[in-house]
Enzyme design. Structure first.
Site, PDB file in Angstrom:
ATOM      1  N   GLY A  45      37.175  37.217  25.945  1.00  0.00           N
ATOM      2  CA  GLY A  45      36.143  35.936  25.463  1.00  0.00           C
ATOM      3  C   GLY A  45      36.428  36.214  24.102  1.00  0.00           C
ATOM      4  O   GLY A  45      36.418  35.425  23.814  1.00  0.00           O
ATOM      5  N   ALA A  91      37.059  38.805  33.602  1.00  0.00           N
ATOM      6  CA  ALA A  91      37.795  38.473  33.122  1.00  0.00           C
ATOM      7  C   ALA A  91      37.513  36.398  32.481  1.00  0.00           C
ATOM      8  O   ALA A  91      36.364  36.211  31.383  1.00  0.00           O
ATOM      9  CB  ALA A  91      38.770  38.549  33.137  1.00  0.00           C
ATOM     10  N   GLU A 102      41.733  48.824  44.319  1.00  0.00           N
ATOM     11  CA  GLU A 102      43.291  48.517  44.054  1.00  0.00           C
ATOM     12  C   GLU A 102      44.138  50.012  43.718  1.00  0.00           C
ATOM     13  O   GLU A 102      45.859  50.032  43.831  1.00  0.00           O
ATOM     14  CB  GLU A 102      43.525  47.817  42.566  1.00  0.00           C
ATOM     15  CG  GLU A 102      43.005  46.635  42.906  1.00  0.00           C
ATOM     16  CD  GLU A 102      42.649  45.128  41.816  1.00  0.00           C
ATOM     17  OE1 GLU A 102      42.203  44.667  42.282  1.00  0.00           O
ATOM     18  OE2 GLU A 102      42.751  46.232  40.553  1.00  0.00           O
ATOM     19  N   GLY A 112      36.291  42.399  18.770  1.00  0.00           N
ATOM     20  CA  GLY A 112      36.620  42.420  20.447  1.00  0.00           C
ATOM     21  C   GLY A 112      37.633  41.493  20.198  1.00  0.00           C
ATOM     22  O   GLY A 112      37.895  40.240  20.278  1.00  0.00           O
ATOM     23  N   GLY A 143      39.353  41.023  23.416  1.00  0.00           N
ATOM     24  CA  GLY A 143      39.852  41.004  24.931  1.00  0.00           C
ATOM     25  C   GLY A 143      39.567  39.335  24.924  1.00  0.00           C
ATOM     26  O   GLY A 143      39.602  38.696  24.567  1.00  0.00           O
TER      27      GLY A 143
END
Length: 441
Positions: free
Chosen positions: A19, A319, A174, A15, A17
């Site tokens: 992390g 995040a 949002e 991954g 992302g």
């Protein structure tokens, strides 16, 4: 060919992302070989994905090629591959065409949207986790206005101009605010048969209030800000069914051609890969050092990990938490390689919660410090730009935001993946028969 010592320990990261990237960057000067495996060739800045879905930003503004991010880090290589399984006994990650040996494995695979067992709803109500999701939602939102413009049925116009957002967390708040502003401002002069300001935007939340992770006073301010934009906020309201025709809510059917899902997340595959127990969302409970029970060389971080925090709560799937987890695991690996004392257990440092409501308002919770309104909106924007990867991209994104703010324009109103126009007319014919069974062929 970049040189690497074959004797260096192998770190495989599943991954790319927040992390996974944070772990790889923190190991930049470490004597290790890093392999990043991802089924996409780009890192996605998910917090701004809703702005792609509502035509504020283009996909290129929120995604960057993984290889370009690490093109100067010699100990990193990238494999574009789907992970099929993990052989924990032989320490190998099994990909589509190859396997990757590891001395350390970092699972940072993220989460997907969850439909709470009603997976067939996804075709009618896409979630917002990937670029393909954002462009699909953008297509559906913009096409709803286009189809309302060419429709000769008042009922069908109302259905096309009714937008339903499911889920009262930051994503739902949002999205609802952005759709309302798109209708009220950016599209106001684009159509002649319809008035885009007649669009109806509903935000559906099963719980008693919006933004449950925020204090109640900020939740209430968010609700008022949304209602000021014209959004209908429905709390204590459960979705019973979603179809092509609309949404069933607490026994009431709402005709809608555009439904967006933001109500839940789930982790896929990780429990199967690691043969580990999970919580109800698929997260792996990890040890204090983020390692997996029975496998001290395997770490799970970010959305895929269940990490105890405080007051009976788990570390949130946001995040900053993923980035902190990545840096922490990197520090463990560095300590092991250098023969130094291992750092203590992972401690999550909560920086606060942020959510935006349209172009003029946001809510921010930094614990003792809270803020709402336009100043909070600017602070929200600065915080997100700060987290963007690279140097050029934050400047360009900031410029796009500022230009949109000044001009009420939307710079990415492109409809891609469009159905042939005759299918639209076929839909009109079906609508006529639905409303009048005696209508002629």
């Amino acid at each position: 060919m970049k040189s690497q010592s074959a004797s260096n320990p192998k770190v495989v990261i599943i991954g790319a992302g927040f992390g996974g990237l944070s772990a790889a960057k923190a190991l930049a000067k470490a004597p290790v070989q890093i392999k990043i495996i991802d089924r996409r060739n780009y890192h996605l800045f998910q917090p701004l994905l809703y702005q792609v879905a509502t035509a504020d930003l283009s996909p290129a503004d929120v995604a960057w090629p993984i290889r370009s991010i690490f093109n100067r880090q010699d100990n990193v290589s990238v494999a574009l591959s789907e992970v099929l399984d993990v052989d924990t006994e032989n320490r190998k990650v099994i990909g589509e065409t190859d396997s990757y040996s590891y001395d350390y494995l970092i699972v940072a695979s993220g989460a997907h949207h969850s439909y709470f067992g009603q997976n067939h709803w996804e075709q009618h109500a896409p979630g917002l986790k990937r670029i393909i999701d954002a462009t699909e939602i953008r297509k559906r939102v913009l096409m709803a206005f286009e189809r309302a413009e060419i429709s000769n049925s008042d009922a069908e116009q109302r259905r096309q101009l009714t937008f339903v957002v499911v889920g009262g967390g930051p994503t739902g708040v949002e999205m609802a605010g952005a759709i309302a502003e798109l209708a009220n401002n950016a599209l106001a002069r684009d159509f002649h048969r319809i008035n885009s300001r007649d669009a109806r935007v509903l935000l559906i939340e099963a719980g008693g209030r919006l933004l449950n992770a925020f204090p109640e006073n900020l939740s209430e301010k968010a609700r008022k800000s949304l209602e000021k934009l014209g959004v209908e906020v429905l709390v204590n309201t459960r979705v019973e069914n979603i179809s092509e025709e609309g949404v069933q809510l607490n026994g009431t059917f709402i005709p809608s051609a555009c439904v967006t899902w933001g109500a839940g997340v789930a982790v896929k595959n990780v429990s199967r890969w690691l043969n580990a127990d999970t919580d109800r969302t698929g997260r792996i409970p990890v040890n204090a050092d983020l390692s997996v029970k029975e496998y001290p060389e395997v770490f799970v971080i970010g959305d895929a990990a269940q990490v105890s925090w405080r007051d009976g709560l788990d570390v949130p799937g946001i995040a900053p938490a993923a980035k902190q987890g990545g840096k922490y695991v990197a520090s463990l690996i560095l300590a092991n390689q250098k023969g130094k004392a291992r750092p203590g257990p992972f401690r999550y440092r909560h920086a606060g919660n942020l959510a935006t409501i349209g172009r003029h308002s946001a809510v921010i919770d930094f614990g003792r410090f809270q803020m709402s309104g336009i100043l909070a909106w600017w602070l929200w924007g600065i915080a997100h730009i700060y987290f963007l990867i690279g140097v050029r991209q934050p400047i360009m994104v900031a410029f796009n935001w500022f230009w949109s703010y000044l001009t009420f324009s939307k710079g990415a109103r492109l409809i891609t993946g469009l159905r042939p126009l005759h299918e639209v007319y076929d839909t009109e014919t079906k609508d006529a028969h639905r409303n009048d069974p005696t209508a002629a062929e």
